[in-house]
Motif scaffolding. Structure first.
Motif: not given
Length: 131
Positions: A109-128, A29-37
């Motif tokens: 799964w592939i999200l184009c453009p990225p963005g919705p996965e940021e909610g999942l990343l937030t939940m993962m950080r809160e859990a761990s 994702s853009s938040k983990t690896h800087g992937v923009r597309s």
């Protein structure tokens, strides 16, 4: 330039309890690896499990099924899935994955453009918090 590599077996995941029991992870994702597309990850659903029925306002979501059998519901249109099947849920469509098979259902799964996965990343950080 070197290729980016993600190994699902080395990447953290979020275990979601019933009624939407599944494991999800973000590989790129853009938040983990800087992937923009696009953002890429996995979803694993046990027999009898399902995802919640939801939509992404601005992102198309593709699934590439690699294991198991099940169904995908996109705006009330249901298709059967199995290994080798690719399904697209266009932006703004409501969608859900259902495992009605006997084995675990797995897809990338592939999200184009990225963005919705940021909610999942937030939940993962809160859990761990160590992530």
């Amino acid at each position: 330039m070197k290729p980016l590599v993600a190994k699902s077996w080395e990447t953290s995941y979020l275990a979601t309890p019933s009624p939407y029991q599944r494991h999800r992870q973000v590989l790129f994702s853009s938040k983990t690896h800087g992937v923009r597309s696009a953002a890429v990850g996995t979803v694993t659903i046990p027999p009898g499990g399902k995802s919640d029925y939801h939509a992404h306002e601005k992102s198309d979501e593709f699934w590439i099924f690699t294991k198991g059998h099940g169904k995908v519901n996109v705006d009330g249109n249901v298709v059967e899935v199995q290994p080798g099947v690719v399904v697209l849920a266009p932006a703004e469509s409501h969608h859900q994955i259902i495992n009605n098979g006997r084995d675990t259902l797995h897809a990338y799964w592939i999200l184009c453009p990225p963005g919705p996965e940021e909610g999942l990343l937030t939940m993962m950080r809160e859990a761990s918090p160590e992530l």
